[in-house]
Scaffold this active site. Structure first.
Site, PDB file in Angstrom:
ATOM      1  N   HIS A 135       0.830  -1.214   0.000  1.00 13.44           N
ATOM      2  CA  HIS A 135       0.000   0.000   0.000  1.00 13.44           C
ATOM      3  C   HIS A 135       0.857   1.253   0.000  1.00 13.44           C
ATOM      4  O   HIS A 135       0.371   2.335   0.313  1.00 13.44           O
ATOM      5  CB  HIS A 135      -0.929  -0.014   1.213  1.00 13.44           C
ATOM      6  CG  HIS A 135      -1.882  -1.153   1.185  1.00 13.44           C
ATOM      7  ND1 HIS A 135      -3.160  -1.037   0.672  1.00 13.44           N
ATOM      8  CD2 HIS A 135      -1.732  -2.450   1.540  1.00 13.44           C
ATOM      9  CE1 HIS A 135      -3.767  -2.212   0.744  1.00 13.44           C
ATOM     10  NE2 HIS A 135      -2.907  -3.090   1.265  1.00 13.44           N
ATOM     11  N   LYS A 147      32.679  10.494  11.835  1.00 14.23           N
ATOM     12  CA  LYS A 147      32.917  10.494  13.291  1.00 14.23           C
ATOM     13  C   LYS A 147      34.016  11.492  13.623  1.00 14.23           C
ATOM     14  O   LYS A 147      33.910  12.257  14.582  1.00 14.23           O
ATOM     15  CB  LYS A 147      33.411   9.111  13.739  1.00 14.23           C
ATOM     16  CG  LYS A 147      32.373   8.042  13.841  1.00 14.23           C
ATOM     17  CD  LYS A 147      32.985   6.890  14.655  1.00 14.23           C
ATOM     18  CE  LYS A 147      32.457   5.557  14.244  1.00 14.23           C
ATOM     19  NZ  LYS A 147      33.208   4.433  14.786  1.00 14.23           N
TER      20      LYS A 147
HETATM   21  C1  G6Q Z   1      29.451  -3.152  12.643  1.00 12.69           C
HETATM   22  C2  G6Q Z   1      30.102  -1.917  12.941  1.00 12.69           C
HETATM   23  C3  G6Q Z   1      29.341  -0.974  13.818  1.00 12.69           C
HETATM   24  C4  G6Q Z   1      29.520  -1.236  15.309  1.00 12.69           C
HETATM   25  C5  G6Q Z   1      29.024  -0.001  16.063  1.00 12.69           C
HETATM   26  C6  G6Q Z   1      29.077  -0.181  17.556  1.00 12.69           C
HETATM   27  O1  G6Q Z   1      29.943  -4.060  12.039  1.00 12.69           O
HETATM   28  O2  G6Q Z   1      31.377  -2.172  13.379  1.00 12.69           O
HETATM   29  O3  G6Q Z   1      27.977  -0.925  13.529  1.00 12.69           O
HETATM   30  O4  G6Q Z   1      28.869  -2.377  15.698  1.00 12.69           O
HETATM   31  O5  G6Q Z   1      29.758   1.107  15.679  1.00 12.69           O
HETATM   32  O6  G6Q Z   1      30.382  -0.406  17.975  1.00 12.69           O
HETATM   33  P1  G6Q Z   1      30.703  -0.836  19.452  1.00 12.69           P
HETATM   34  O7  G6Q Z   1      30.090  -2.178  19.677  1.00 12.69           O
HETATM   35  O8  G6Q Z   1      32.195  -0.869  19.557  1.00 12.69           O
HETATM   36  O9  G6Q Z   1      30.090   0.185  20.356  1.00 12.69           O
END
Ligand code: G6Q
Length: 540
Positions: free
Chosen positions: A384, A504
Protein backbone atom coordinates in the site's frame (compact mmCIF):
# COMPACT_ATOMS: atom_id res chain seq x y z
CA UNK A 1 41.61 -11.01 -9.24
CA UNK A 2 39.37 -8.55 -11.06
CA UNK A 3 36.21 -10.57 -11.76
CA UNK A 4 35.32 -8.41 -14.74
CA UNK A 5 38.54 -9.42 -16.55
CA UNK A 6 37.81 -13.13 -16.35
CA UNK A 7 36.57 -15.12 -19.36
CA UNK A 8 33.69 -16.26 -17.13
CA UNK A 9 32.52 -12.65 -16.68
CA UNK A 10 32.81 -12.05 -20.44
CA UNK A 11 30.76 -15.17 -21.10
CA UNK A 12 28.08 -13.80 -18.77
CA UNK A 13 28.15 -10.44 -20.57
CA UNK A 14 27.58 -12.18 -23.92
CA UNK A 15 24.87 -14.35 -22.47
CA UNK A 16 23.19 -11.26 -21.04
CA UNK A 17 22.95 -9.78 -24.56
CA UNK A 18 21.24 -12.96 -25.71
CA UNK A 19 18.64 -13.26 -22.99
CA UNK A 20 18.10 -9.73 -21.68
CA UNK A 21 14.85 -9.24 -23.60
CA UNK A 22 13.37 -12.63 -22.81
CA UNK A 23 10.18 -12.24 -20.81
CA UNK A 24 9.48 -14.41 -17.79
CA UNK A 25 6.23 -15.39 -19.55
CA UNK A 26 8.23 -16.88 -22.41
CA UNK A 27 10.65 -18.55 -20.03
CA UNK A 28 7.77 -20.29 -18.24
CA UNK A 29 6.17 -21.29 -21.56
CA UNK A 30 9.43 -22.68 -22.91
CA UNK A 31 10.07 -24.68 -19.75
CA UNK A 32 6.92 -25.50 -17.80
CA UNK A 33 8.99 -27.32 -15.17
CA UNK A 34 11.15 -24.29 -14.57
CA UNK A 35 10.18 -24.00 -10.91
CA UNK A 36 11.34 -27.57 -10.28
CA UNK A 37 14.65 -26.94 -11.97
CA UNK A 38 15.33 -23.62 -10.26
CA UNK A 39 14.28 -24.41 -6.69
CA UNK A 40 16.73 -25.17 -3.90
CA UNK A 41 16.44 -26.68 -0.42
CA UNK A 42 18.72 -26.23 2.55
CA UNK A 43 18.73 -25.85 6.34
CA UNK A 44 14.93 -25.88 6.46
CA UNK A 45 14.49 -23.24 3.75
CA UNK A 46 13.02 -23.52 0.26
CA UNK A 47 14.31 -21.04 -2.32
CA UNK A 48 12.58 -20.61 -5.66
CA UNK A 49 14.64 -18.69 -8.21
CA UNK A 50 12.37 -19.45 -11.15
CA UNK A 51 10.77 -16.00 -11.28
CA UNK A 52 14.16 -14.50 -11.98
CA UNK A 53 15.38 -13.50 -15.42
CA UNK A 54 17.72 -16.43 -15.70
CA UNK A 55 17.90 -19.71 -17.58
CA UNK A 56 19.69 -22.88 -16.58
CA UNK A 57 22.52 -21.66 -18.82
CA UNK A 58 22.71 -18.42 -16.80
CA UNK A 59 23.19 -20.45 -13.67
CA UNK A 60 25.86 -22.62 -15.33
CA UNK A 61 27.79 -19.50 -16.27
CA UNK A 62 27.35 -17.95 -12.82
CA UNK A 63 28.60 -21.18 -11.24
CA UNK A 64 31.69 -20.95 -13.47
CA UNK A 65 32.29 -17.46 -12.10
CA UNK A 66 31.91 -18.72 -8.53
CA UNK A 67 34.49 -21.42 -9.26
CA UNK A 68 37.04 -19.12 -10.82
CA UNK A 69 36.65 -16.60 -7.97
CA UNK A 70 37.25 -19.49 -5.55
CA UNK A 71 34.13 -18.86 -3.50
CA UNK A 72 34.21 -22.20 -1.73
CA UNK A 73 37.92 -22.03 -1.00
CA UNK A 74 37.42 -18.57 0.51
CA UNK A 75 34.57 -19.92 2.66
CA UNK A 76 36.91 -22.63 3.94
CA UNK A 77 39.46 -19.97 4.84
CA UNK A 78 36.85 -18.05 6.86
CA UNK A 79 35.66 -21.17 8.71
CA UNK A 80 39.26 -22.15 9.47
CA UNK A 81 40.01 -18.89 11.24
CA UNK A 82 42.36 -17.37 8.66
CA UNK A 83 42.78 -13.60 8.92
CA UNK A 84 40.55 -12.79 5.98
CA UNK A 85 39.72 -9.34 7.39
CA UNK A 86 43.02 -8.14 5.97
CA UNK A 87 42.72 -4.39 6.49
CA UNK A 88 42.10 -4.91 10.21
CA UNK A 89 44.38 -7.96 10.50
CA UNK A 90 41.65 -10.13 12.01
CA UNK A 91 40.03 -13.51 11.60
CA UNK A 92 36.29 -13.52 10.88
CA UNK A 93 34.73 -16.17 13.04
CA UNK A 94 31.09 -15.47 13.74
CA UNK A 95 30.60 -19.08 12.66
CA UNK A 96 32.52 -20.18 15.79
CA UNK A 97 29.86 -18.53 17.96
CA UNK A 98 27.25 -21.03 16.82
CA UNK A 99 29.54 -23.98 16.16
CA UNK A 100 27.45 -26.42 18.14
CA UNK A 101 29.60 -29.30 16.87
CA UNK A 102 32.39 -27.84 19.03
CA UNK A 103 34.97 -28.93 16.48
CA UNK A 104 38.07 -26.85 17.19
CA UNK A 105 38.54 -23.60 15.26
CA UNK A 106 41.95 -22.06 15.67
CA UNK A 107 43.17 -18.49 15.49
CA UNK A 108 46.95 -18.16 15.70
CA UNK A 109 47.07 -21.82 16.69
CA UNK A 110 44.66 -21.44 19.64
CA UNK A 111 41.23 -23.08 19.65
CA UNK A 112 38.57 -20.41 20.21
CA UNK A 113 35.81 -22.85 21.17
CA UNK A 114 36.61 -23.14 24.90
CA UNK A 115 36.31 -19.34 25.20
CA UNK A 116 33.04 -19.33 23.25
CA UNK A 117 31.61 -22.04 25.50
CA UNK A 118 32.83 -20.34 28.67
CA UNK A 119 31.02 -17.09 27.85
CA UNK A 120 27.90 -18.98 26.76
CA UNK A 121 27.89 -20.80 30.09
CA UNK A 122 28.28 -17.50 31.92
CA UNK A 123 25.38 -16.04 29.92
CA UNK A 124 23.17 -19.06 30.65
CA UNK A 125 23.95 -18.95 34.36
CA UNK A 126 23.17 -15.25 34.52
CA UNK A 127 19.92 -15.73 32.60
CA UNK A 128 18.78 -18.58 34.86
CA UNK A 129 19.50 -16.49 37.93
CA UNK A 130 17.60 -13.54 36.57
CA UNK A 131 14.66 -15.67 35.41
CA UNK A 132 14.42 -17.30 38.83
CA UNK A 133 14.28 -13.85 40.42
CA UNK A 134 17.61 -14.39 42.18
CA UNK A 135 19.38 -11.47 40.56
CA UNK A 136 18.21 -8.54 42.61
CA UNK A 137 18.73 -4.83 42.24
CA UNK A 138 20.54 -2.54 44.68
CA UNK A 139 17.52 -2.28 46.98
CA UNK A 140 16.68 -5.97 46.75
CA UNK A 141 13.96 -5.72 44.10
CA UNK A 142 13.72 -8.26 41.25
CA UNK A 143 14.58 -7.21 37.70
CA UNK A 144 11.58 -6.78 35.42
CA UNK A 145 12.96 -4.46 32.74
CA UNK A 146 16.03 -4.94 30.58
CA UNK A 147 17.42 -2.04 28.58
CA UNK A 148 20.05 -2.72 25.93
CA UNK A 149 22.26 0.28 25.26
CA UNK A 150 24.25 -0.11 22.07
CA UNK A 151 24.32 1.00 18.45
CA UNK A 152 24.91 -0.47 15.00
CA UNK A 153 26.06 -4.06 15.35
CA UNK A 154 25.52 -3.87 19.10
CA UNK A 155 21.86 -2.96 18.68
CA UNK A 156 20.34 -3.90 15.33
CA UNK A 157 20.78 -7.67 15.64
CA UNK A 158 19.35 -8.17 19.13
CA UNK A 159 16.54 -5.71 18.34
CA UNK A 160 15.66 -7.46 15.08
CA UNK A 161 15.72 -10.96 16.61
CA UNK A 162 13.83 -9.88 19.71
CA UNK A 163 11.08 -8.53 17.50
CA UNK A 164 11.22 -11.64 15.30
CA UNK A 165 10.91 -14.13 18.15
CA UNK A 166 8.99 -12.28 20.82
CA UNK A 167 6.13 -14.75 20.49
CA UNK A 168 8.49 -17.38 21.89
CA UNK A 169 9.77 -15.09 24.61
CA UNK A 170 9.30 -14.31 28.25
CA UNK A 171 6.41 -11.93 28.24
CA UNK A 172 7.01 -11.09 31.90
CA UNK A 173 10.34 -9.38 31.14
CA UNK A 174 10.16 -6.08 29.36
CA UNK A 175 13.04 -5.53 26.92
CA UNK A 176 13.81 -2.16 25.36
CA UNK A 177 16.63 -0.70 23.31
CA UNK A 178 18.38 2.66 23.41
CA UNK A 179 20.71 3.45 20.53
CA UNK A 180 20.28 6.99 19.25
CA UNK A 181 22.41 9.73 20.79
CA UNK A 182 19.36 11.95 20.49
CA UNK A 183 18.47 12.41 24.16
CA UNK A 184 14.86 11.77 23.25
CA UNK A 185 15.58 8.09 22.81
CA UNK A 186 16.82 7.56 26.38
CA UNK A 187 14.21 9.88 27.80
CA UNK A 188 11.29 8.10 26.11
CA UNK A 189 12.52 4.65 27.15
CA UNK A 190 13.39 5.59 30.73
CA UNK A 191 10.14 7.49 31.27
CA UNK A 192 8.29 4.16 31.40
CA UNK A 193 10.64 2.38 33.81
CA UNK A 194 11.18 1.97 37.52
CA UNK A 195 14.94 2.09 38.31
CA UNK A 196 14.67 -0.45 41.11
CA UNK A 197 13.45 -3.07 38.64
CA UNK A 198 15.71 -2.15 35.72
CA UNK A 199 18.89 -3.78 34.42
CA UNK A 200 21.01 -2.02 31.79
CA UNK A 201 23.10 -3.97 29.33
CA UNK A 202 25.83 -1.77 27.90
CA UNK A 203 26.68 -3.47 24.63
CA UNK A 204 29.81 -2.14 23.01
CA UNK A 205 32.66 -4.07 21.51
CA UNK A 206 35.04 -1.14 21.93
CA UNK A 207 33.34 0.54 24.91
CA UNK A 208 34.32 3.87 23.39
CA UNK A 209 31.43 4.51 20.98
CA UNK A 210 30.15 8.04 21.54
CA UNK A 211 26.45 7.22 21.34
CA UNK A 212 26.63 4.22 23.64
CA UNK A 213 28.88 5.80 26.22
CA UNK A 214 26.76 8.95 26.35
CA UNK A 215 23.55 6.94 26.74
CA UNK A 216 25.21 4.70 29.34
CA UNK A 217 26.28 7.72 31.40
CA UNK A 218 22.76 9.14 31.22
CA UNK A 219 21.31 5.82 32.32
CA UNK A 220 23.85 5.59 35.14
CA UNK A 221 22.91 9.02 36.48
CA UNK A 222 19.19 8.17 36.21
CA UNK A 223 19.74 4.89 37.99
CA UNK A 224 21.81 6.29 40.85
CA UNK A 225 19.35 9.09 41.40
CA UNK A 226 16.37 6.75 41.27
CA UNK A 227 17.77 4.16 43.68
CA UNK A 228 18.76 6.39 46.58
CA UNK A 229 21.86 8.18 45.32
CA UNK A 230 24.44 5.46 45.98
CA UNK A 231 26.96 4.95 43.11
CA UNK A 232 27.39 1.34 44.27
CA UNK A 233 23.97 0.67 42.70
CA UNK A 234 25.71 0.54 39.31
CA UNK A 235 27.23 -2.84 40.12
CA UNK A 236 23.74 -4.29 40.66
CA UNK A 237 22.00 -2.69 37.68
CA UNK A 238 24.57 -2.72 34.88
CA UNK A 239 26.18 -5.48 32.90
CA UNK A 240 28.50 -5.04 29.94
CA UNK A 241 29.11 -6.91 26.70
CA UNK A 242 32.50 -5.91 25.44
CA UNK A 243 36.02 -6.76 24.34
CA UNK A 244 37.42 -3.80 26.32
CA UNK A 245 37.48 -5.12 29.87
CA UNK A 246 39.47 -2.22 31.32
CA UNK A 247 37.09 0.48 30.12
CA UNK A 248 34.14 -1.54 31.45
CA UNK A 249 35.73 -1.80 34.89
CA UNK A 250 36.41 1.95 34.85
CA UNK A 251 32.69 2.53 34.24
CA UNK A 252 31.94 0.76 37.53
CA UNK A 253 30.60 -2.53 36.24
CA UNK A 254 31.39 -5.55 38.42
CA UNK A 255 33.85 -8.07 36.92
CA UNK A 256 31.35 -10.94 37.13
CA UNK A 257 28.89 -8.85 35.13
CA UNK A 258 31.16 -8.49 32.10
CA UNK A 259 30.45 -10.79 29.18
CA UNK A 260 33.40 -10.91 26.91
CA UNK A 261 33.82 -11.36 23.20
CA UNK A 262 36.74 -11.12 20.82
CA UNK A 263 38.17 -9.04 18.00
CA UNK A 264 37.34 -11.79 15.50
CA UNK A 265 33.62 -11.07 16.00
CA UNK A 266 32.59 -8.24 13.67
CA UNK A 267 29.94 -5.87 15.08
CA UNK A 268 27.31 -6.63 12.44
CA UNK A 269 27.98 -10.37 12.78
CA UNK A 270 27.93 -10.43 16.56
CA UNK A 271 24.41 -11.36 17.50
CA UNK A 272 25.23 -14.92 18.59
CA UNK A 273 28.11 -13.67 20.77
CA UNK A 274 27.67 -12.06 24.20
CA UNK A 275 25.82 -9.36 22.23
CA UNK A 276 22.94 -11.86 22.25
CA UNK A 277 22.59 -11.64 26.04
CA UNK A 278 19.44 -9.46 25.85
CA UNK A 279 17.95 -12.21 23.67
CA UNK A 280 18.79 -14.91 26.19
CA UNK A 281 17.20 -12.80 28.91
CA UNK A 282 14.18 -11.62 26.95
CA UNK A 283 13.47 -14.77 24.97
CA UNK A 284 14.91 -17.51 27.14
CA UNK A 285 17.98 -19.72 27.05
CA UNK A 286 16.30 -22.43 24.97
CA UNK A 287 15.16 -19.97 22.33
CA UNK A 288 18.69 -18.60 22.03
CA UNK A 289 20.11 -22.12 21.70
CA UNK A 290 17.56 -22.98 19.00
CA UNK A 291 18.45 -19.79 17.17
CA UNK A 292 22.12 -20.77 17.23
CA UNK A 293 21.20 -24.25 16.01
CA UNK A 294 19.45 -22.66 13.01
CA UNK A 295 22.53 -20.58 12.23
CA UNK A 296 24.70 -23.69 12.51
CA UNK A 297 22.47 -25.65 10.14
CA UNK A 298 22.84 -22.99 7.45
CA UNK A 299 26.58 -22.63 8.15
CA UNK A 300 26.98 -26.36 7.50
CA UNK A 301 24.83 -26.22 4.40
CA UNK A 302 26.90 -23.33 3.08
CA UNK A 303 30.23 -24.97 3.86
CA UNK A 304 29.45 -28.45 2.61
CA UNK A 305 26.90 -28.19 -0.24
CA UNK A 306 28.14 -28.10 -3.82
CA UNK A 307 27.80 -24.80 -5.63
CA UNK A 308 24.90 -26.15 -7.69
CA UNK A 309 22.80 -26.79 -4.56
CA UNK A 310 24.06 -24.08 -2.28
CA UNK A 311 21.45 -21.53 -1.16
CA UNK A 312 23.73 -18.64 -0.13
CA UNK A 313 25.90 -19.04 -3.22
CA UNK A 314 22.97 -19.08 -5.62
CA UNK A 315 21.22 -16.19 -3.89
CA UNK A 316 24.49 -14.24 -4.18
CA UNK A 317 24.98 -15.12 -7.83
CA UNK A 318 21.50 -14.03 -8.83
CA UNK A 319 22.07 -10.77 -6.97
CA UNK A 320 25.29 -10.24 -8.90
CA UNK A 321 23.50 -11.01 -12.18
CA UNK A 322 21.11 -8.10 -11.67
CA UNK A 323 23.67 -5.81 -10.09
CA UNK A 324 26.39 -6.17 -12.70
CA UNK A 325 24.61 -7.14 -15.90
CA UNK A 326 21.10 -5.66 -15.70
CA UNK A 327 22.43 -2.58 -13.89
CA UNK A 328 19.95 -2.92 -11.00
CA UNK A 329 20.86 -0.57 -8.17
CA UNK A 330 18.91 -1.97 -5.28
CA UNK A 331 17.44 -5.03 -3.63
CA UNK A 332 14.06 -4.97 -1.91
CA UNK A 333 13.66 -7.38 1.01
CA UNK A 334 10.00 -8.07 1.60
CA UNK A 335 9.20 -10.33 4.56
CA UNK A 336 5.59 -11.46 4.78
CA UNK A 337 5.73 -11.61 8.55
CA UNK A 338 5.16 -8.76 10.95
CA UNK A 339 7.66 -10.41 13.28
CA UNK A 340 10.38 -9.77 10.69
CA UNK A 341 9.65 -6.06 10.49
CA UNK A 342 13.25 -5.13 11.38
CA UNK A 343 14.81 -7.72 9.08
CA UNK A 344 15.34 -5.40 6.09
CA UNK A 345 16.86 -2.74 8.37
CA UNK A 346 19.17 -5.34 9.88
CA UNK A 347 20.46 -6.45 6.50
CA UNK A 348 20.70 -2.90 5.32
CA UNK A 349 23.66 -2.78 7.65
CA UNK A 350 24.74 -6.37 7.05
CA UNK A 351 24.91 -5.88 3.30
CA UNK A 352 25.67 -2.19 2.78
CA UNK A 353 28.36 -1.89 5.45
CA UNK A 354 29.99 -5.10 4.23
CA UNK A 355 29.88 -4.63 0.49
CA UNK A 356 29.57 -0.88 0.08
CA UNK A 357 33.19 -0.73 -1.04
CA UNK A 358 34.91 0.76 -4.07
CA UNK A 359 38.44 -0.58 -3.59
CA UNK A 360 39.37 -4.12 -4.51
CA UNK A 361 41.61 -6.54 -2.64
CA UNK A 362 44.65 -5.32 -4.56
CA UNK A 363 44.00 -1.72 -3.57
CA UNK A 364 42.62 -0.62 -6.96
CA UNK A 365 39.39 1.27 -7.59
CA UNK A 366 36.87 -1.26 -8.90
CA UNK A 367 35.60 -0.83 -12.46
CA UNK A 368 32.30 -2.62 -11.83
CA UNK A 369 29.41 -2.20 -9.42
CA UNK A 370 29.60 -3.66 -5.91
CA UNK A 371 26.98 -3.90 -3.13
CA UNK A 372 23.35 -3.02 -3.79
CA UNK A 373 21.20 -0.52 -1.93
CA UNK A 374 19.15 -2.70 0.41
CA UNK A 375 15.75 -1.61 1.53
CA UNK A 376 12.32 -2.97 2.33
CA UNK A 377 9.37 -3.27 4.63
CA UNK A 378 7.12 -6.14 5.54
CA UNK A 379 4.23 -7.14 3.29
CA UNK A 380 1.47 -6.26 3.13
CA UNK A 381 2.15 -2.70 4.35
CA UNK A 382 4.63 -2.13 1.54
CA UNK A 383 1.99 -3.05 -1.04
CA UNK A 384 0.00 0.00 0.00
CA UNK A 385 3.06 2.21 -0.19
CA UNK A 386 5.99 1.63 -2.54
CA UNK A 387 5.10 -1.49 -4.59
CA UNK A 388 3.62 0.83 -7.24
CA UNK A 389 7.14 1.72 -8.35
CA UNK A 390 8.24 -1.91 -8.41
CA UNK A 391 5.25 -2.86 -10.60
CA UNK A 392 5.07 0.07 -12.99
CA UNK A 393 8.08 2.32 -12.38
CA UNK A 394 11.06 2.72 -14.69
CA UNK A 395 13.57 0.97 -12.45
CA UNK A 396 14.38 -2.70 -12.28
CA UNK A 397 14.09 -3.74 -8.63
CA UNK A 398 14.96 -7.32 -7.78
CA UNK A 399 12.91 -8.49 -4.81
CA UNK A 400 13.26 -11.16 -2.13
CA UNK A 401 9.92 -12.37 -0.81
CA UNK A 402 10.23 -14.17 2.53
CA UNK A 403 7.24 -16.12 3.81
CA UNK A 404 6.10 -18.97 6.04
CA UNK A 405 3.54 -21.70 5.43
CA UNK A 406 2.17 -21.74 8.98
CA UNK A 407 1.66 -18.76 11.28
CA UNK A 408 3.26 -18.66 14.71
CA UNK A 409 -0.25 -18.55 16.15
CA UNK A 410 -3.56 -19.08 14.37
CA UNK A 411 -5.65 -15.93 14.06
CA UNK A 412 -8.78 -16.71 12.02
CA UNK A 413 -8.03 -16.51 8.30
CA UNK A 414 -5.25 -13.90 8.55
CA UNK A 415 -2.56 -16.31 7.38
CA UNK A 416 -4.39 -17.28 4.18
CA UNK A 417 -5.04 -13.64 3.39
CA UNK A 418 -1.45 -12.65 4.17
CA UNK A 419 0.05 -15.40 2.05
CA UNK A 420 -2.37 -14.95 -0.83
CA UNK A 421 -0.72 -11.55 -1.19
CA UNK A 422 2.75 -13.11 -0.97
CA UNK A 423 2.03 -15.39 -3.93
CA UNK A 424 -0.07 -12.92 -5.91
CA UNK A 425 2.50 -10.12 -5.79
CA UNK A 426 5.20 -12.35 -7.23
CA UNK A 427 2.84 -13.47 -10.00
CA UNK A 428 1.88 -9.91 -10.82
CA UNK A 429 5.52 -8.83 -10.96
CA UNK A 430 6.54 -11.71 -13.20
CA UNK A 431 3.64 -11.97 -15.60
CA UNK A 432 2.01 -8.54 -15.50
CA UNK A 433 -1.23 -7.75 -17.26
CA UNK A 434 -1.46 -7.18 -20.99
CA UNK A 435 -3.72 -5.23 -23.37
CA UNK A 436 -5.84 -8.25 -24.21
CA UNK A 437 -6.68 -8.88 -20.58
CA UNK A 438 -7.53 -5.24 -20.04
CA UNK A 439 -9.78 -5.21 -23.10
CA UNK A 440 -11.50 -8.35 -21.90
CA UNK A 441 -12.15 -6.53 -18.64
CA UNK A 442 -13.67 -3.68 -20.71
CA UNK A 443 -11.03 -1.22 -19.57
CA UNK A 444 -11.74 2.16 -21.22
CA UNK A 445 -9.40 2.63 -24.20
CA UNK A 446 -7.84 5.83 -22.81
CA UNK A 447 -6.84 4.09 -19.55
CA UNK A 448 -5.21 1.02 -21.06
CA UNK A 449 -1.73 2.59 -21.14
CA UNK A 450 -1.99 3.38 -17.42
CA UNK A 451 -3.37 0.06 -16.33
CA UNK A 452 -0.84 -2.04 -18.19
CA UNK A 453 1.58 -4.13 -16.17
CA UNK A 454 4.59 -5.02 -18.29
CA UNK A 455 5.65 -7.83 -15.93
CA UNK A 456 9.12 -9.39 -16.28
CA UNK A 457 9.99 -7.97 -12.88
CA UNK A 458 12.04 -10.48 -10.92
CA UNK A 459 11.42 -12.00 -7.53
CA UNK A 460 13.02 -14.69 -5.40
CA UNK A 461 10.78 -16.63 -3.03
CA UNK A 462 12.15 -17.89 0.25
CA UNK A 463 9.85 -20.09 2.30
CA UNK A 464 10.05 -22.08 5.50
CA UNK A 465 7.34 -24.12 7.22
CA UNK A 466 7.07 -21.71 10.14
CA UNK A 467 8.84 -18.78 11.77
CA UNK A 468 10.73 -20.43 14.63
CA UNK A 469 14.00 -19.62 16.42
CA UNK A 470 15.66 -22.19 14.17
CA UNK A 471 14.27 -20.92 10.88
CA UNK A 472 15.13 -17.34 11.81
CA UNK A 473 18.71 -18.35 12.68
CA UNK A 474 19.09 -20.15 9.36
CA UNK A 475 17.62 -17.20 7.48
CA UNK A 476 20.07 -14.74 9.02
CA UNK A 477 22.99 -17.04 8.24
CA UNK A 478 21.72 -17.40 4.67
CA UNK A 479 21.96 -13.66 4.11
CA UNK A 480 25.25 -13.34 6.01
CA UNK A 481 26.81 -15.90 3.70
CA UNK A 482 25.20 -14.35 0.64
CA UNK A 483 26.95 -11.12 1.54
CA UNK A 484 30.23 -12.99 2.06
CA UNK A 485 29.98 -14.72 -1.32
CA UNK A 486 29.27 -11.46 -3.10
CA UNK A 487 32.28 -9.87 -1.42
CA UNK A 488 34.44 -12.69 -2.79
CA UNK A 489 32.88 -12.38 -6.25
CA UNK A 490 33.50 -8.63 -6.28
CA UNK A 491 37.03 -9.11 -4.92
CA UNK A 492 36.43 -6.67 -2.07
CA UNK A 493 36.95 -6.89 1.68
CA UNK A 494 33.56 -7.34 3.34
CA UNK A 495 34.58 -7.26 6.99
CA UNK A 496 35.94 -3.78 7.56
CA UNK A 497 33.95 -0.51 7.60
CA UNK A 498 36.39 2.34 7.11
CA UNK A 499 33.63 4.34 5.47
CA UNK A 500 32.07 5.18 8.82
CA UNK A 501 35.20 6.85 10.21
CA UNK A 502 35.40 10.23 8.47
CA UNK A 503 32.04 11.50 9.71
CA UNK A 504 32.92 10.49 13.29
CA UNK A 505 36.23 12.32 13.04
CA UNK A 506 34.68 15.52 11.67
CA UNK A 507 31.93 15.45 14.30
CA UNK A 508 34.56 15.96 17.00
CA UNK A 509 35.61 19.30 15.46
CA UNK A 510 32.01 20.39 15.00
CA UNK A 511 31.12 19.43 18.57
CA UNK A 512 33.74 21.86 19.83
CA UNK A 513 32.05 24.68 17.88
CA UNK A 514 28.61 23.66 19.14
CA UNK A 515 29.72 23.54 22.76
CA UNK A 516 31.55 26.84 22.58
CA UNK A 517 29.08 28.72 20.37
CA UNK A 518 31.81 29.39 17.79
CA UNK A 519 32.22 28.91 14.04
CA UNK A 520 35.79 27.83 13.24
CA UNK A 521 37.45 29.42 10.27
CA UNK A 522 38.27 26.11 8.63
CA UNK A 523 34.64 25.24 7.78
CA UNK A 524 33.35 25.54 4.23
CA UNK A 525 30.77 28.29 3.68
CA UNK A 526 27.80 25.93 3.80
CA UNK A 527 28.79 24.37 7.14
CA UNK A 528 29.66 27.82 8.52
CA UNK A 529 26.28 29.23 7.50
CA UNK A 530 24.44 26.23 8.96
CA UNK A 531 26.33 26.60 12.23
CA UNK A 532 25.36 30.26 12.40
CA UNK A 533 21.72 29.25 11.91
CA UNK A 534 22.12 26.68 14.67
CA UNK A 535 23.65 29.13 17.14
CA UNK A 536 20.95 31.69 16.38
CA UNK A 537 18.11 29.27 17.11
CA UNK A 538 19.71 26.94 19.64
CA UNK A 539 18.23 28.59 22.72
CA UNK A 540 14.97 29.69 21.11
C1 G6Q B 1 29.45 -3.15 12.64
C2 G6Q B 1 30.10 -1.92 12.94
C3 G6Q B 1 29.34 -0.97 13.82
C4 G6Q B 1 29.52 -1.24 15.31
C5 G6Q B 1 29.02 0.00 16.06
C6 G6Q B 1 29.08 -0.18 17.56
O1 G6Q B 1 29.94 -4.06 12.04
O2 G6Q B 1 31.38 -2.17 13.38
O3 G6Q B 1 27.98 -0.93 13.53
O4 G6Q B 1 28.87 -2.38 15.70
O5 G6Q B 1 29.76 1.11 15.68
O6 G6Q B 1 30.38 -0.41 17.98
P1 G6Q B 1 30.70 -0.84 19.45
O7 G6Q B 1 30.09 -2.18 19.68
O8 G6Q B 1 32.20 -0.87 19.56
O9 G6Q B 1 30.09 0.18 20.36
Amino acid sequence: MNPSSTPEWHALAEHYEQIKDLHLKELFTLDPDRAGRLSFEGAGWHMDLSKNRITTETLDLLWDLARVMRVQEEAQRMFQGEKINVTEGRAVLHVALRNISNEPIKVDGVDVMPGVNRVLAQMREFAHKLHKGEFLGHRGKPIKNIVNIGIGGSDLGPLMVYEALKAYGKRDLHLSFISNIDGAHSAEVLRELDPDHTLFIVASKTFTTQETMTNAETAKAWLIQGTGGDPKAVAKHFVALSTNLEAVAAFGIARQNIFEFWDWVGGRYSLTSAIGLPLMLGLGVDVFDELRAGFFQMDRHFLTSPIEKNLPINLALVGLWYNNFFGAESLAMLPYSQYLHRFPAYFQQGDMESNGKGTDREGNAVNYQTGPIVWGEPGTGGQHAFYQLIHQGTKLIPTDFIGFAAPVEEHGDHQEKLMSNFFAQQKALAFGKGIEELKAEKCPEELIAYKLFSGNRPSTALMAPKLTPKSVGALIALYEHKVFVQGVLWNIYSFDQWGVELGKQLAKGVLKDLSEGTVSKDHDSSTASLLKYYHLHRRG
